[in-house]
Design an enzyme around this catalytic site. Structure first.
Site, PDB file in Angstrom:
ATOM      1  CB  ALA A 127      14.163 -26.307   2.738  1.00  0.00           C
TER       2      ALA A 127
ATOM      3  CG  HIS B 297      -0.267   0.189   2.513  1.00  0.00           C
ATOM      4  ND1 HIS B 297       0.439  -0.818   3.139  1.00  0.00           N
ATOM      5  CD2 HIS B 297      -0.188   1.272   3.315  1.00  0.00           C
ATOM      6  CE1 HIS B 297       0.929  -0.358   4.266  1.00  0.00           C
ATOM      7  NE2 HIS B 297       0.562   0.906   4.407  1.00  0.00           N
TER       8      HIS B 297
END
Length: 191
Positions: free
Chosen positions: A163, A115
């Site tokens: 991972a 934003h």
């Protein structure tokens, strides 16, 4: 060849923290970045202290117990381990079940700041607002190293996350996930 265990004493810890802050505050031309300095000073002092404390606790199980005892997260279950040594921003938006194990460098993103970029594109007008959401992790979960978990995600029970994964959607129970989340790689029961 002799092995050395890297352990920070009181002086070394203070020196390391000062060097980290000094590195953060410097611009390319070695001037102090006062905007970053203000952000650090405004940082939640308890979160900073908790992160420093995590650096001094040897062992992932003891770090997890510290997080549980100090109520750092919204909830933190029993028999967990936490390899990382930093407290995520908005940790109170994260719930962790029992028997959950986090490998090193797991990142919790309970918010995004896109934003800011969007609003600056529109010359400071408030066009977009910050997105904030919860992360909920069930029981019997392993999260591999360098995994990023985004906001508004629920990870079910009996889940293994490989991972380097990006978890941006809910993960169903009894799943094995890896990489960029497109779907389950296998069911845990099948393994």
């Amino acid at each position: 060849m002799h092995s050395t265990i890297f352990r920070l004493d009181g002086y070394a810890t203070r020196f390391w923290i000062c060097m980290q802050i000094r590195t953060i505050l410097r611009l390319d031309d070695n001037r102090i970045n006062f905007r970053k300095a203000r952000c650090i000073l405004e940082m939640d002092f308890s979160r900073l202290c908790q992160t420093i404390r995590l650096w001094t606790i040897p062992g992932a199980v003891k770090r997890a117990q510290y997080l549980k005892d100090k109520n750092v997260f919204a909830s933190f279950g029993e028999k967990c381990s936490y390899m990382d040594r930093r407290v995520p921003l908005y940790a109170k938006l994260i719930k962790v079940g029992n028997n959950v194990h986090f490998a090193s460098h797991v990142t919790f993103l309970t918010h995004d700041v896109a934003h800011m970029m969007i609003n600056r594109m529109h010359k400071g007008q408030s066009v977009a607002s910050e997105k904030v959401g919860c992360i909920e992790i069930g029981n019997n979960v392993f999260v591999g190293s360098n995994t990023t978990i985004l906001y508004d995600v629920k990870i079910g029970n009996n889940v293994v996350i490989g991972a380097g994964s990006l978890i941006n959607k809910d993960v169903p129970d009894n799943s094995v996930m890896g990489g960029y989340q497109r779907g389950s790689l296998a069911t845990l029961i099948a393994l």
